[in-house]
Scaffold this motif. Structure first.
Motif, PDB file in Angstrom:
ATOM      1  N   LEU A 147      38.467  42.097  35.451  1.00 20.95           N
ATOM      2  CA  LEU A 147      37.269  41.876  36.092  1.00 20.95           C
ATOM      3  C   LEU A 147      36.953  43.307  36.830  1.00 20.95           C
ATOM      4  O   LEU A 147      37.172  43.472  37.733  1.00 20.95           O
ATOM      5  CB  LEU A 147      37.175  40.776  36.997  1.00 20.95           C
ATOM      6  CG  LEU A 147      35.615  40.684  37.655  1.00 20.95           C
ATOM      7  CD1 LEU A 147      34.467  40.450  36.694  1.00 20.95           C
ATOM      8  CD2 LEU A 147      35.701  39.355  38.601  1.00 20.95           C
ATOM      9  N   GLY A 148      36.077  44.244  36.099  1.00 24.28           N
ATOM     10  CA  GLY A 148      35.685  45.383  36.719  1.00 24.28           C
ATOM     11  C   GLY A 148      36.800  46.417  36.861  1.00 24.28           C
ATOM     12  O   GLY A 148      37.696  46.189  36.362  1.00 24.28           O
ATOM     13  N   GLU A 149      36.324  47.634  37.313  1.00 28.82           N
ATOM     14  CA  GLU A 149      37.167  49.155  37.248  1.00 28.82           C
ATOM     15  C   GLU A 149      37.187  49.259  38.555  1.00 28.82           C
ATOM     16  O   GLU A 149      36.191  49.804  39.025  1.00 28.82           O
ATOM     17  CB  GLU A 149      36.680  49.921  36.003  1.00 28.82           C
ATOM     18  CG  GLU A 149      36.888  49.750  34.542  1.00 28.82           C
ATOM     19  CD  GLU A 149      38.553  49.598  34.450  1.00 28.82           C
ATOM     20  OE1 GLU A 149      39.158  50.373  34.926  1.00 28.82           O
ATOM     21  OE2 GLU A 149      39.022  48.965  33.602  1.00 28.82           O
ATOM     22  N   PHE A 150      38.425  49.207  38.906  1.00 29.23           N
ATOM     23  CA  PHE A 150      38.624  49.744  40.300  1.00 29.23           C
ATOM     24  C   PHE A 150      39.782  50.655  40.473  1.00 29.23           C
ATOM     25  O   PHE A 150      40.740  50.442  39.679  1.00 29.23           O
ATOM     26  CB  PHE A 150      38.680  48.636  41.344  1.00 29.23           C
ATOM     27  CG  PHE A 150      37.642  47.838  41.463  1.00 29.23           C
ATOM     28  CD1 PHE A 150      36.559  47.915  42.345  1.00 29.23           C
ATOM     29  CD2 PHE A 150      37.318  46.623  40.756  1.00 29.23           C
ATOM     30  CE1 PHE A 150      35.562  47.227  42.722  1.00 29.23           C
ATOM     31  CE2 PHE A 150      36.253  45.761  40.765  1.00 29.23           C
ATOM     32  CZ  PHE A 150      35.358  45.971  41.791  1.00 29.23           C
ATOM     33  N   ASP A 151      39.709  51.542  41.654  1.00 30.05           N
ATOM     34  CA  ASP A 151      41.046  52.599  41.651  1.00 30.05           C
ATOM     35  C   ASP A 151      42.234  51.626  42.201  1.00 30.05           C
ATOM     36  O   ASP A 151      43.466  51.787  41.994  1.00 30.05           O
ATOM     37  CB  ASP A 151      40.789  53.716  42.511  1.00 30.05           C
ATOM     38  CG  ASP A 151      39.908  54.741  41.646  1.00 30.05           C
ATOM     39  OD1 ASP A 151      39.720  54.577  40.546  1.00 30.05           O
ATOM     40  OD2 ASP A 151      39.073  55.421  42.423  1.00 30.05           O
ATOM     41  N   GLY A 152      41.787  50.687  43.057  1.00 32.72           N
ATOM     42  CA  GLY A 152      42.956  49.868  43.791  1.00 32.72           C
ATOM     43  C   GLY A 152      43.096  48.473  43.209  1.00 32.72           C
ATOM     44  O   GLY A 152      42.740  48.678  42.024  1.00 32.72           O
ATOM     45  N   MET A 153      44.162  47.958  43.921  1.00 32.14           N
ATOM     46  CA  MET A 153      44.502  46.688  43.308  1.00 32.14           C
ATOM     47  C   MET A 153      43.301  45.777  43.710  1.00 32.14           C
ATOM     48  O   MET A 153      42.865  45.632  45.020  1.00 32.14           O
ATOM     49  CB  MET A 153      45.541  46.171  44.130  1.00 32.14           C
ATOM     50  CG  MET A 153      46.229  44.679  43.880  1.00 32.14           C
ATOM     51  SD  MET A 153      47.900  44.415  44.744  1.00 32.14           S
ATOM     52  CE  MET A 153      47.380  44.283  46.299  1.00 32.14           C
ATOM     53  N   THR A 154      42.931  44.847  42.953  1.00 29.22           N
ATOM     54  CA  THR A 154      42.000  43.680  43.017  1.00 29.22           C
ATOM     55  C   THR A 154      42.757  42.446  43.172  1.00 29.22           C
ATOM     56  O   THR A 154      43.420  42.164  42.394  1.00 29.22           O
ATOM     57  CB  THR A 154      40.592  43.891  42.138  1.00 29.22           C
ATOM     58  OG1 THR A 154      41.481  43.546  40.777  1.00 29.22           O
ATOM     59  CG2 THR A 154      39.984  44.946  42.042  1.00 29.22           C
ATOM     60  N   PHE A 155      42.463  41.495  44.145  1.00 23.75           N
ATOM     61  CA  PHE A 155      42.930  40.477  44.207  1.00 23.75           C
ATOM     62  C   PHE A 155      42.319  39.324  44.988  1.00 23.75           C
ATOM     63  O   PHE A 155      41.213  39.669  45.668  1.00 23.75           O
ATOM     64  CB  PHE A 155      44.235  40.451  44.891  1.00 23.75           C
ATOM     65  CG  PHE A 155      44.215  41.475  46.362  1.00 23.75           C
ATOM     66  CD1 PHE A 155      43.717  42.494  46.523  1.00 23.75           C
ATOM     67  CD2 PHE A 155      44.686  40.694  47.365  1.00 23.75           C
ATOM     68  CE1 PHE A 155      43.576  43.129  47.714  1.00 23.75           C
ATOM     69  CE2 PHE A 155      44.706  41.298  48.675  1.00 23.75           C
ATOM     70  CZ  PHE A 155      44.060  42.576  48.889  1.00 23.75           C
ATOM     71  N   ALA A 156      42.768  38.041  45.460  1.00 19.86           N
ATOM     72  CA  ALA A 156      41.954  36.899  46.064  1.00 19.86           C
ATOM     73  C   ALA A 156      40.565  36.615  45.614  1.00 19.86           C
ATOM     74  O   ALA A 156      39.626  36.696  46.498  1.00 19.86           O
ATOM     75  CB  ALA A 156      41.879  37.394  47.699  1.00 19.86           C
ATOM     76  N   PRO A 157      40.489  36.565  44.106  1.00 19.62           N
ATOM     77  CA  PRO A 157      39.425  36.190  43.633  1.00 19.62           C
ATOM     78  C   PRO A 157      38.691  34.754  43.880  1.00 19.62           C
ATOM     79  O   PRO A 157      39.502  33.809  44.179  1.00 19.62           O
ATOM     80  CB  PRO A 157      39.377  36.122  42.175  1.00 19.62           C
ATOM     81  CG  PRO A 157      40.831  36.024  41.992  1.00 19.62           C
ATOM     82  CD  PRO A 157      41.717  36.228  43.233  1.00 19.62           C
ATOM     83  N   ARG A 158      37.550  34.583  43.960  1.00 18.73           N
ATOM     84  CA  ARG A 158      36.921  33.144  43.982  1.00 18.73           C
ATOM     85  C   ARG A 158      35.314  33.183  43.698  1.00 18.73           C
ATOM     86  O   ARG A 158      34.564  34.155  43.868  1.00 18.73           O
ATOM     87  CB  ARG A 158      36.836  32.680  45.629  1.00 18.73           C
ATOM     88  CG  ARG A 158      36.898  31.157  45.757  1.00 18.73           C
ATOM     89  CD  ARG A 158      36.790  30.734  46.938  1.00 18.73           C
ATOM     90  NE  ARG A 158      38.278  30.892  47.473  1.00 18.73           N
ATOM     91  CZ  ARG A 158      38.915  30.065  47.460  1.00 18.73           C
ATOM     92  NH1 ARG A 158      38.872  28.961  46.840  1.00 18.73           N
ATOM     93  NH2 ARG A 158      40.377  30.120  47.934  1.00 18.73           N
ATOM     94  N   PHE A 159      34.804  32.365  42.793  1.00 17.79           N
ATOM     95  CA  PHE A 159      33.545  32.527  42.202  1.00 17.79           C
ATOM     96  C   PHE A 159      32.598  32.138  43.252  1.00 17.79           C
ATOM     97  O   PHE A 159      32.825  31.338  44.171  1.00 17.79           O
ATOM     98  CB  PHE A 159      33.397  31.444  41.072  1.00 17.79           C
ATOM     99  CG  PHE A 159      33.999  31.531  39.844  1.00 17.79           C
ATOM    100  CD1 PHE A 159      33.402  32.557  38.873  1.00 17.79           C
ATOM    101  CD2 PHE A 159      35.297  31.226  39.226  1.00 17.79           C
ATOM    102  CE1 PHE A 159      34.119  33.314  37.586  1.00 17.79           C
ATOM    103  CE2 PHE A 159      35.706  31.467  38.063  1.00 17.79           C
ATOM    104  CZ  PHE A 159      35.308  32.451  37.351  1.00 17.79           C
ATOM    105  N   ALA A 160      31.243  32.517  43.128  1.00 24.91           N
ATOM    106  CA  ALA A 160      30.237  32.217  44.026  1.00 24.91           C
ATOM    107  C   ALA A 160      29.696  30.906  43.418  1.00 24.91           C
ATOM    108  O   ALA A 160      30.018  30.205  42.564  1.00 24.91           O
ATOM    109  CB  ALA A 160      29.121  33.250  43.782  1.00 24.91           C
ATOM    110  N   PRO A 161      29.389  30.044  44.505  1.00 23.57           N
ATOM    111  CA  PRO A 161      28.799  28.680  44.018  1.00 23.57           C
ATOM    112  C   PRO A 161      27.608  28.479  42.926  1.00 23.57           C
ATOM    113  O   PRO A 161      27.910  27.507  42.224  1.00 23.57           O
ATOM    114  CB  PRO A 161      28.180  28.163  45.335  1.00 23.57           C
ATOM    115  CG  PRO A 161      28.381  29.069  46.495  1.00 23.57           C
ATOM    116  CD  PRO A 161      28.823  30.415  45.649  1.00 23.57           C
ATOM    117  N   ASP A 162      26.936  29.664  42.541  1.00 27.38           N
ATOM    118  CA  ASP A 162      26.064  29.548  41.270  1.00 27.38           C
ATOM    119  C   ASP A 162      26.795  30.057  40.235  1.00 27.38           C
ATOM    120  O   ASP A 162      26.180  30.038  39.101  1.00 27.38           O
ATOM    121  CB  ASP A 162      24.965  30.537  41.577  1.00 27.38           C
ATOM    122  CG  ASP A 162      25.213  31.876  41.645  1.00 27.38           C
ATOM    123  OD1 ASP A 162      26.468  32.414  41.940  1.00 27.38           O
ATOM    124  OD2 ASP A 162      24.255  32.617  42.150  1.00 27.38           O
TER     125      ASP A 162
END
Lengths: 326, 157
Positions: free
Chosen positions: A127-142
């Protein structure tokens, strides 16, 4: 297969509900759960949580060579299956509010980042392109976006990523560790964890990142906040020196109650009706080889009663409750 | 009198033993070291003759004196083997939550990397990764194990 059920009120001698279901034989458990939800709703006046599932991380092997697989099962531990083969470490899965999809963190190709996982096709996508590490994801209620953390310098920021454009929007940039974001059920506010004040505490802000205020003021450090689907409570992990607790408080920080306390309990998740929490409990290793360590899922109702271990085929951690199906 | 002196000696001996075991712990496999016949510039060489890891205090990412000494040796070693690239992995003890520790591990890895780069190692040669609390070295649940697990480990890529 045809299943009929009637709910009879013995005092007025009247039928409250009578329904018949037709399904294939292999769906008999599911039908039973659906009927249970109907009964629950007719008797208590609110939705049940029987026809739901749990995603979690199944752990096998010694802790220094732990294999962590994404796993899914019904809320009563039936129909367990592993969704990843353990070649890469998987962490922190969470359900989409309407689609048969989860978001989680994977170390695939030694590049830790957030992935979407389509449960129907089995397809995974970063999900997405980032330089850093991505973590701790959660969907929005919609279900239209994902909140997550992305490392930035020595800290991490909270970003929202729109799922159709994949465009990120940075909501915090404090230089501190901002992590574990979760929307309020109406999508107007976000509760998150930050060490911006010196150690881990809980903060609430508006969905656009404005109006940040701290809500946790008790003893110890606070982490992993999740907003109740009913909106009235935030559940969290409280970290003390000797023991940790799973607690709830109102979104303004008042009314704090610890429901379960142990050497290590972490990461509450709400049942979709907000009546029950699930979390995981780790026992302390009693020797230098890690003997006596275990990690189990545990459920408890929000009044603090009926605490029980949720059986899993392996050690388990990081449970997330699904929405109520159909 | 004699007994008292003996007692004092015993205490000193004990202290010395503690100090030694701490040094042994913090320089990793560095101590058992120099005799090994590791290939120069290899991971084994790094572990045996340089020290592959530095340690942090609880919930902290600032480098301690010992850690800086280890990283000084690492930067000198990297200067000697300019073809070698490394990855610094940040780790945490179990006394923090999964998600926060992922960020804390990254902060520790970055602290070590920043130090190496400040000592002249090309930034392009040093990548970082965080394992949070998911890859402990020591398997116990006591302060000794936790101290081992709060680290940044350098490995040859």
């Amino acid at each position: 297969m045809r299943v009929e059920f009637r709910l009879w009120d013995v005092l007025p001698q009247a039928q409250i509900q009578g329904t018949a279901y037709t399904a294939t034989v292999r769906n008999w458990r599911r039908i039973a759960h659906i009927i249970s939800d109907v009964i629950y709703e007719r008797l208590l006046g609110e939705k049940g949580y029987f026809d739901t599932r749990i995603v979690y991380i199944g752990g096998t092997g010694p802790r220094d060579k732990r294999i962590r697989r994404l796993a899914i099962m019904d809320q009563d531990s039936e129909n367990n299956r592993f969704l990843t083969d353990g070649s890469w470490m998987a962490l922190t899965p969470r359900f989409h509010p309407t689609r048969d999809e989860i978001v989680f963190m994977s170390y695939a190709n030694n590049r830790p980042r957030v992935y979407l996982f389509d449960l129907t096709s089995g397809r995974q996508q970063a999900l997405g392109e980032f330089d850093g590490m991505t973590f701790a994801p959660r969907f929005a209620p919609d279900g239209a976006s994902v909140l997550m953390a992305v490392t930035n310098g020595g800290g991490s920021d909270i970003v929202s990523v729109d799922l159709s454009s994949k465009r990120p929007r940075r909501l915090t940039e404090s230089g501190a560790i901002d992590v574990s974001p979760c929307y309020s059920p109406d999508g107007t506010q976000i509760v998150f964890n930050s060490d911006r004040g010196g150690d881990q505490q809980l903060y609430v802000m508006n969905a656009n990142g404005s109006g940040v205020k701290r809500i946790s003021f008790g003893q110890g450090r606070y982490a992993t906040p999740v907003w109740s689907p009913r909106g009235d409570l935030i559940a969290y992990t409280r970290l003390g020196g000797a023991s940790w607790g799973i607690g709830v408080m109102h979104p303004d920080g008042s009314g704090e109650r610890i429901l379960s306390e142990s050497y290590q309990v972490e990461g509450p998740t709400f049942a979709p009706n907000g009546r029950v929490l699930m979390f995981w409990r780790e026992t302390r290793a009693r020797d230098s080889r890690g003997g006596g360590f275990s990690s189990r899922l545990v459920s408890i109702d929000i009044a603090g009663f009926n605490e029980r271990v949720v059986p899993t085929p392996t050690d388990a951690s990081e449970p997330a409750w699904s929405p109520l199906a159909a | 009198m004699n007994m008292k002196i003996l007692g004092a000696f015993a205490a000193v001996a004990l202290l010395a033993a503690c100090a030694q075991s701490e040094t042994g712990a913090s320089s990793g496999a560095g101590a058992q070291a120099a005799q090994s016949g590791a290939v120069p510039g290899s991971q084994e060489d790094l572990v045996a003759n340089v020290g592959d890891r530095v340690f942090y205090d609880f919930d902290k990412s600032n480098l301690k004196t010992e850690g800086k000494t280890t990283l000084d040796r690492q930067s000198a070693w990297l200067a000697k083997y300019p073809q070698v690239s490394v990855q610094v992995a940040g780790n945490c003890d179990e006394r923090g939550t999964v998600e926060y520790n992922l960020a804390l591990g990254q902060r520790r890895a970055k602290a070590s990397r920043d130090y190496l780069v400040a000592k002249g190692v090309a930034a392009s040669r040093v990548t970082t990764i965080s394992n949070g609390k998911e890859k402990p070295t020591a398997l116990g649940s006591d302060e000794q194990a936790w101290a081992q697990n709060r680290n940044a480990i350098t490995s040859v890529r």
